[in-house]
Structures are given as structure tokens and as C-alpha cells.
Design a protein around this motif. Structure first.
Motif, mmCIF file in Angstrom:
data_model
loop_
_atom_site.group_PDB
_atom_site.id
_atom_site.type_symbol
_atom_site.label_atom_id
_atom_site.label_comp_id
_atom_site.label_asym_id
_atom_site.label_seq_id
_atom_site.Cartn_x
_atom_site.Cartn_y
_atom_site.Cartn_z
ATOM 1 N N ALA A 8 -76.151 121.799 15.206
ATOM 2 C CA ALA A 8 -75.720 122.802 14.232
ATOM 3 C C ALA A 8 -74.721 123.789 14.808
ATOM 4 O O ALA A 8 -74.206 124.634 14.075
ATOM 5 C CB ALA A 8 -76.939 123.558 13.711
ATOM 6 N N MET A 9 -74.423 123.710 16.105
ATOM 7 C CA MET A 9 -73.542 124.688 16.740
ATOM 8 C C MET A 9 -72.193 124.092 17.113
ATOM 9 O O MET A 9 -71.592 124.464 18.122
ATOM 10 C CB MET A 9 -74.232 125.265 17.983
ATOM 11 N N VAL A 10 -71.689 123.157 16.319
ATOM 12 C CA VAL A 10 -70.440 122.461 16.653
ATOM 13 C C VAL A 10 -69.200 123.122 16.073
ATOM 14 O O VAL A 10 -68.085 122.723 16.398
ATOM 15 C CB VAL A 10 -70.492 120.992 16.179
ATOM 16 N N ALA A 11 -69.338 124.109 15.200
ATOM 17 C CA ALA A 11 -68.168 124.748 14.596
ATOM 18 C C ALA A 11 -67.280 125.354 15.675
ATOM 19 O O ALA A 11 -67.761 126.018 16.597
ATOM 20 C CB ALA A 11 -68.606 125.824 13.608
ATOM 21 N N ARG A 12 -65.963 125.131 15.554
ATOM 22 C CA ARG A 12 -65.033 125.566 16.591
ATOM 23 C C ARG A 12 -63.819 126.258 15.985
ATOM 24 O O ARG A 12 -63.472 126.027 14.832
ATOM 25 C CB ARG A 12 -64.555 124.374 17.424
ATOM 26 N N VAL A 13 -63.192 127.089 16.821
ATOM 27 C CA VAL A 13 -61.871 127.644 16.530
ATOM 28 C C VAL A 13 -61.020 127.429 17.777
ATOM 29 O O VAL A 13 -61.546 127.173 18.865
ATOM 30 C CB VAL A 13 -61.935 129.144 16.172
ATOM 31 N N PRO A 14 -59.689 127.503 17.682
ATOM 32 C CA PRO A 14 -58.849 127.387 18.878
ATOM 33 C C PRO A 14 -59.216 128.440 19.917
ATOM 34 O O PRO A 14 -59.630 129.552 19.590
ATOM 35 C CB PRO A 14 -57.435 127.601 18.333
ATOM 36 N N GLY A 15 -59.069 128.094 21.190
ATOM 37 C CA GLY A 15 -59.429 129.006 22.261
ATOM 38 C C GLY A 15 -58.629 130.295 22.213
ATOM 39 O O GLY A 15 -57.439 130.307 21.916
ATOM 40 N N GLY A 16 -59.294 131.416 22.520
ATOM 41 C CA GLY A 16 -58.656 132.722 22.494
ATOM 42 C C GLY A 16 -59.475 133.716 21.690
ATOM 43 O O GLY A 16 -60.633 133.478 21.345
ATOM 44 N N TRP A 17 -58.848 134.868 21.389
ATOM 45 C CA TRP A 17 -59.523 135.973 20.707
ATOM 46 C C TRP A 17 -58.975 136.096 19.291
ATOM 47 O O TRP A 17 -57.785 136.358 19.085
ATOM 48 C CB TRP A 17 -59.288 137.270 21.480
ATOM 49 N N HIS A 18 -59.839 135.915 18.299
ATOM 50 C CA HIS A 18 -59.453 135.957 16.892
ATOM 51 C C HIS A 18 -60.109 137.170 16.231
ATOM 52 O O HIS A 18 -61.282 137.464 16.475
ATOM 53 C CB HIS A 18 -59.912 134.699 16.154
ATOM 54 N N LEU A 19 -59.350 137.823 15.367
ATOM 55 C CA LEU A 19 -59.882 138.944 14.585
ATOM 56 C C LEU A 19 -59.567 138.718 13.115
ATOM 57 O O LEU A 19 -58.404 138.496 12.753
ATOM 58 C CB LEU A 19 -59.268 140.270 15.051
ATOM 59 N N PHE A 20 -60.593 138.766 12.277
ATOM 60 C CA PHE A 20 -60.447 138.675 10.825
ATOM 61 C C PHE A 20 -61.000 139.970 10.244
ATOM 62 O O PHE A 20 -62.153 140.322 10.482
ATOM 63 C CB PHE A 20 -61.198 137.453 10.286
ATOM 64 N N TRP A 21 -60.165 140.643 9.447
ATOM 65 C CA TRP A 21 -60.484 142.015 9.048
ATOM 66 C C TRP A 21 -60.097 142.249 7.597
ATOM 67 O O TRP A 21 -59.004 141.896 7.164
ATOM 68 C CB TRP A 21 -59.727 142.986 9.964
ATOM 69 N N THR A 22 -61.018 142.860 6.859
ATOM 70 C CA THR A 22 -60.734 143.365 5.516
ATOM 71 C C THR A 22 -60.903 144.875 5.542
ATOM 72 O O THR A 22 -62.013 145.367 5.754
ATOM 73 C CB THR A 22 -61.671 142.755 4.470
ATOM 74 N N PRO A 23 -59.830 145.663 5.373
ATOM 75 C CA PRO A 23 -59.943 147.123 5.452
ATOM 76 C C PRO A 23 -60.660 147.694 4.235
ATOM 77 O O PRO A 23 -60.742 147.083 3.167
ATOM 78 C CB PRO A 23 -58.486 147.597 5.496
ATOM 79 N N VAL A 24 -61.148 148.899 4.406
ATOM 80 C CA VAL A 24 -61.673 149.677 3.288
ATOM 81 C C VAL A 24 -60.497 150.205 2.490
ATOM 82 O O VAL A 24 -59.559 150.786 3.055
ATOM 83 C CB VAL A 24 -62.550 150.833 3.795
ATOM 84 N N LEU A 25 -60.515 150.021 1.190
ATOM 85 C CA LEU A 25 -59.409 150.458 0.340
ATOM 86 C C LEU A 25 -59.761 151.754 -0.372
ATOM 87 O O LEU A 25 -59.670 151.879 -1.582
ATOM 88 C CB LEU A 25 -59.043 149.367 -0.669
ATOM 89 N N GLY A 26 -60.197 152.730 0.382
ATOM 90 C CA GLY A 26 -60.541 154.015 -0.195
ATOM 91 C C GLY A 26 -59.391 154.994 -0.132
ATOM 92 O O GLY A 26 -58.387 154.773 0.551
ATOM 93 N N LYS A 27 -59.508 156.107 -0.831
ATOM 94 C CA LYS A 27 -58.444 157.116 -0.857
ATOM 95 C C LYS A 27 -58.188 157.693 0.524
ATOM 96 O O LYS A 27 -57.063 157.940 0.913
ATOM 97 C CB LYS A 27 -58.813 158.238 -1.839
ATOM 98 N N GLU A 28 -59.263 157.917 1.277
ATOM 99 C CA GLU A 28 -59.107 158.536 2.590
ATOM 100 C C GLU A 28 -58.308 157.629 3.520
ATOM 101 O O GLU A 28 -57.411 158.082 4.226
ATOM 102 C CB GLU A 28 -60.481 158.807 3.192
ATOM 103 N N SER A 29 -58.604 156.319 3.482
ATOM 104 C CA SER A 29 -57.892 155.389 4.350
ATOM 105 C C SER A 29 -56.431 155.289 3.956
ATOM 106 O O SER A 29 -55.545 155.228 4.799
ATOM 107 C CB SER A 29 -58.546 153.997 4.281
ATOM 108 N N GLN A 30 -56.169 155.300 2.645
ATOM 109 C CA GLN A 30 -54.782 155.190 2.190
ATOM 110 C C GLN A 30 -53.986 156.426 2.573
ATOM 111 O O GLN A 30 -52.825 156.333 2.961
ATOM 112 C CB GLN A 30 -54.756 154.988 0.680
ATOM 113 N N LYS A 31 -54.609 157.603 2.478
ATOM 114 C CA LYS A 31 -53.887 158.830 2.780
ATOM 115 C C LYS A 31 -53.605 158.953 4.268
ATOM 116 O O LYS A 31 -52.525 159.337 4.692
ATOM 117 C CB LYS A 31 -54.716 160.035 2.314
ATOM 118 N N GLU A 32 -54.565 158.607 5.110
ATOM 119 C CA GLU A 32 -54.386 158.752 6.538
ATOM 120 C C GLU A 32 -53.407 157.728 7.091
ATOM 121 O O GLU A 32 -52.582 158.034 7.926
ATOM 122 C CB GLU A 32 -55.730 158.598 7.253
ATOM 123 N N GLY A 33 -53.484 156.492 6.609
ATOM 124 C CA GLY A 33 -52.661 155.419 7.163
ATOM 125 C C GLY A 33 -53.090 155.116 8.579
ATOM 126 O O GLY A 33 -53.984 155.727 9.148
#
Length: 508
Positions: free
Chosen positions: A77-102
Motif C-alpha cells: 500500500a506504500m508504493v505511491a511515488r513522486v519525482p525525487g526532490g522537495w514538492h510543495l502544494f498550497w492553497t492560500p486562504v482567500l480572506g480579506k486580511e490576506s488580500q490586503k497584506e499581500g
């Protein structure tokens, strides 16, 4: 905090309960050949302040996937793979504070840089994922080659381990030998999960309980039962909760899994060098893993910014067929086709290619085959010597097969999601993974030596360029002067033309 430690052995391996020694604070046993997985689940208030703050304010969903560029063996069950290295997948918060600060990406990169030693810079270095297509895909992606977890080990020891806690330090130090690390957070559960994986090898069974931490230990092996469905995997073995159980409990269970072992391998190497190299994939089998379902072979690439695939070149059906390729199913955007590597802001590009294996005729045995991927190098940063050595991680190669109508894949205990490519397929897709095998040595990377501007000779280039420019300017100036003199615009010509004009006026 919760902790889960799992030893997963191959089919046919098992351990009797009497082989385990259990106390209220520990579990020990003999050495076994197994994969070891350790998972810790943290609440936000259990994390360092800077990490807790960035997750709470700027992150809706975040997944870090690190894989060692050295080949390792996986199981079940542990065969799932990605290419070697460091991967980041990110969904930001779309709130007013985040938009204003940038600058959300800059803040996130600063924190993660301190944790892992990466340098993503800011949100402009990310590429967008088609999250609108499938709900299980994050919005943004970043990738960076990363050899090891040395910076993460030092961070964890300094922030999570007390000086007198030798067991914590020992366990964190063991991460330096891990083959994979996953870190996941979502704003719904408000929990951070850290999962480390050690490759299939001989290792001693050992687990220690910590105060106020629920520690569950499983010594399991792959299992096949008559009641299992085609889309399910099974395990059996012994489970123990430290501090609660005086002896291990026997267990056997099955679960749906989207990630399976195709039972074959592949290699990747450059067969043509220069500014337009060709990466050749050598696959060991053209036989689909299941006969009843529609299956297609895919390769998922994460190209660093030094190299890229041209989507326009990969849109020609005849050209693709000559390379044993079917289609370019996805490529991240934007991909600048002209920019040098040293001015690029994005991390690089991801691409999903569907490959075209030779057809399996009735009664014909499976065979090995190759596919070739044309690539393009960017102009690289000048260096001493005039050459640079580049490494491109092996792609993740798999057969994508459709499960039967009505099949559902709820999260299983060992599920690995948000891998970059799983969000490009429907929820009933089963991934049959082809194992990456190194061409030589132990690294699953493809190396290439490429020419760059030689700094040792750059001075002569500057002098020569200046000399050519000056000579060209002198030649153009001489030609202009010659034309000026020959066409009668000199002083004598002007005087004679003036006299002729006066004589004409007198005659009139």
C-alpha cells in the motif's frame, strides 16, 4: 499529539505475538525486513509559534512531499511515488486580511525556508494547478531539488525536542536516513500530519511511548483474502497501543486503494545532448496491469527551471507517434520558451505525458520498449570551465486505469494524496506504479553535461565584442563618408553647382 508506527512486511512474512516484548512505555521485537512508517499528528498549539501562525492565517491547504533522489524499494500500500526532490502544494486562504497584506507566498517561503532549507522566494515562483477541474487538487505548486532532510532534522531537534530528551533526539536524527517525508495541513481539521517513510530493509522493531501521546504500533504484512475486491489491498498482523494493551491484538483488514504496484520497472537517461537533449524512458513491460479496464501509460515530470518541454512541439501527432508518445495531457503555465535560467522567477514546470506502448497481440509475450521525450535547455549562469552538470529527477511513471462504475475510494490508513498528478485524473482512477530503477549507481536522476559561457574566457569575449563593434562602426562611418564625397556634396561640388545656377538665371 498522536503517533502511529507501522512495520509493513511483504506477503508471506509474519511475526508471532510471542516475538514482541511489551511494557507500559515500550515495544521491542526482532529485526524484520519491512518498510517502516512513522506518523505524528499535531494540533496547532503544539507547533512552534511561527509555523502555527503561518498555517492559521495564510494556509487553507498545504502539502509537502519530499522524496530521496536515491532509489528505494517499496511494498504494498506504500508504493505511491513522486519525482525525487522537495514538492510543495498550497492553497492560500482567500480572506480579506490576506488580500490586503499581500506577500502570502513570501511569508510562507520564509517559514518553510527555515524549516527545510528551501528558497522558493515568493508567490510568483509558484505555478498554478487546475484545481477547478477536480476538488482534490491544490491551487499552487512549487518544486526544488533537495538532497536530504538535514535542515529539517536540526529544526525539529531545536523546536520539538527538550535537551534532556535523548529518545526524541535519536528519533529525529533517524530522519536523515528516511526515503520520503510527507507534511500535510488543512484548515478544516486544524491538524498537521508528519509522515516519514524508511525503505524496505532489515530493521529492528522498536517503539517508545511519550507522555500525553497516544502511540499505536502495527507489525503488519501484505495479505490476500478470498473476500477482497479487485480494487482493494489487505494487511494482517499485530496491533498494540502502548500504555493501554498488555499484549498485541491480531488483526486482518482490507481497504480500497488508488495506488498499486504494476510489477515492472523503468530507467531514464539522456540519449542526445546539447541545447536540445532527448530523454529516453526504457520500460520493462508493455502489458497493462489489468485486462478488464481501460488503461494508459503516463509519465509525470517535474522539470527544474534549467530545462523544459515545448508544448507546441508536443502537439504534432505524427511527431509524437515517432517517439512512442500519445499526447501531452498537461503542462504547467506559464512556460517562457526564451528566458535564460538566471532570470526565471517560477520554479520550473510540470508535465504529464501519455506514452504509447506497443500493442499486446493475442498470445504474444510482454516486451520492453522505449519512449523518447524531446526537451530544451535554457541559457545557464556562466561558470568557470565552460560546462555545467545538471540532474533531472526521474518522472513518476504509472498506468492509469479506470475502476468499475460505482467504485469508491475513501481515505485508507496508508493513502498518499496530493501528489501533483492525482489531481489531473478522475476520482475513480487507479494508479499502477512502475518502479524507477537507476541506470548506474543508486540515484534515480538523469544527468547531463551542458555547455555554458566560460568565465575564464569571458574577458576575451568582451574585448573581442568591443573590437568588432568598433571596427563595424568605423567601416560604416567610412562608407557614409565615401558616399558623401562621391555624390557631389563636397565643398567644390557645392561651389560649382552655385555658379551653374547663377549662369542659368542670367540666360533666362
Amino acid at each position: 499529539m498522536r503517533e502511529r508506527i507501522t512495520y509493513l512486511q511483504k506477503l508471506g512474512s509474519s511475526l508471532p505475538p510471542s516475538a514482541l516484548t511489551i511494557t507500559p512505555t515500550s515495544l521491542t521485537g526482532p529485526s524484520v525486513s519491512a518498510i517502516r512508517e512513522e506518523r505524528l499528528t499535531f494540533a496547532l498549539d503544539e507547533l512552534p509559534a511561527e509555523l502555527s501562525s503561518i498555517l492559521k492565517n495564510d494556509v487553507h491547504e498545504l502539502h509537502v512531499r519530499w522524496v530521496n533522489p536515491v532509489a528505494y524499494e517499496s511494498v504494498g500500500a506504500m508504493v505511491a511515488r513522486v519525482p525525487g526532490g522537495w514538492h510543495l502544494f498550497w492553497t492560500p486562504v482567500l480572506g480579506k486580511e490576506s488580500q490586503k497584506e499581500g506577500g502570502r507566498g513570501a511569508r510562507l517561503c520564509e517559514v518553510l525556508g527555515g524549516v527545510f532549507g528551501v528558497a522558493c522566494g515568493g508567490e510568483e515562483s509558484f505555478t498554478k494547478l487546475p484545481s477547478e477541474r477536480f476538488y482534490h487538487s491544490a491551487a499552487l505548486q512549487y518544486f526544488q531539488p533537495l538532497e536530504g532532510l538535514g535542515r529539517f532534522v536540526e529544526y525539529a531537534k531545536g523546536k520539538l525536542c527538550a535537551e534532556e530528551d535523548g529518545d526524541c533526539v535519536r528519533r529525529v536524527d533517524a530522519l536523515a536516513e528516511a526515503s520520503a517525508l510527507d507534511v500535510s495541513y488543512d484548515s478544516i481539521s486544524h491538524a498537521l500530519k508528519v509522515t516519514a517513510l524508511w525503505a524496505f530493509q532489515e530493521q529492528e522493531i522498536r517503539a517508545t511511548a511519550r507522555p500525553n501521546v497516544r502511540t499505536e504500533v502495527g507489525v503488519l504484512s501484505d495479505e490476500k483474502t478470498a473476500t477482497m475486491e479487485d480494487h482493494e489491498l489487505g494487511v494482517s498482523g499485530l496491533l498494540t497501543v502502548l500504555g493501554q494493551d498488555e499484549k498485541p491484538s491480531a488483526t486482518v483488514f482490507s481497504f480500497p486503494s488508488r495506488h498499486r504496484d504494476a510489477g515492472s520497472g523503468f530507467e531514464a537517461e539522456f540519449v542526445q545532448v546539447g541545447l536540445h537533449p532527448v530523454l529516453q524512458l526504457k520500460l520493462g513491460s508493455n502489458k497493462p496491469p489489468v485486462e478488464e479496464a481501460a488503461c494508459a501509460t503516463h509519465a509525470y515530470f517535474t522539470f527544474p527551471r534549467t530545462i523544459f518541454a515545448d508544448r507546441y512541439q508536443l502537439s504534432d501527432d505524427l511527431f509524437l507517434a515517432s517517439k512512442n508518445l500519445t499526447a501531452l495531457r498537461y503542462i504547467s503555465q506559464p512556460v517562457d520558451l526564451e528566458a535564460p535560467e538566471y532570470v526565471m522567477k517560477t520554479w520550473g514546470s510540470a508535465a504529464l505525458l501519455e506514452l504509447k506502448p506497443p500493442a499486446m497481440d493475442d498470445g504474444k509475450a510482454e516486451e520492453s520498449w522505449t519512449a523518447e521525450v524531446p526537451l530544451h535547455l535554457r541559457y545557464l549562469t556562466p561558470s568557470h570551465g565552460g560546462y555545467a552538470n545538471l540532474e533531472v529527477p526521474y518522472p513518476a511513471v504509472f498506468w492509469a486505469c479506470n475502476a468499475e462504475e460505482g467504485t469508491k475510494f475513501p481515505t485508507n490508513p496508508f493513502e498518499r494524496v496530493n501528489l501533483g498528478y492525482d489531481g489531473l485524473f478522475g476520482p475513480r482512477t487507479v494508479f499502477w506504479h512502475v518502479e524507477p530503477r537507476p541506470v548506474s549507481g543508486g540515484r534515480v536522476t538523469s544527468s547531463i553535461r551542458v555547455p555554458v559561457l566560460d568565465l575564464d574566457k569571458a574577458g576575451w569575449v568582451n574585448v573581442g565584442t568591443a573590437a568588432v563593434v568598433l571596427l563595424g562602426f568605423a567601416w560604416i562611418s567610412w562608407k557614409l563618408l565615401s558616399v558623401y564625397l562621391k555624390t557631389g556634396y563636397g565643398s567644390e561640388s557645392r561651389g560649382s553647382r552655385t555658379s551653374e545656377t547663377r549662369d542659368d538665371k542670367k540666360r533666362q
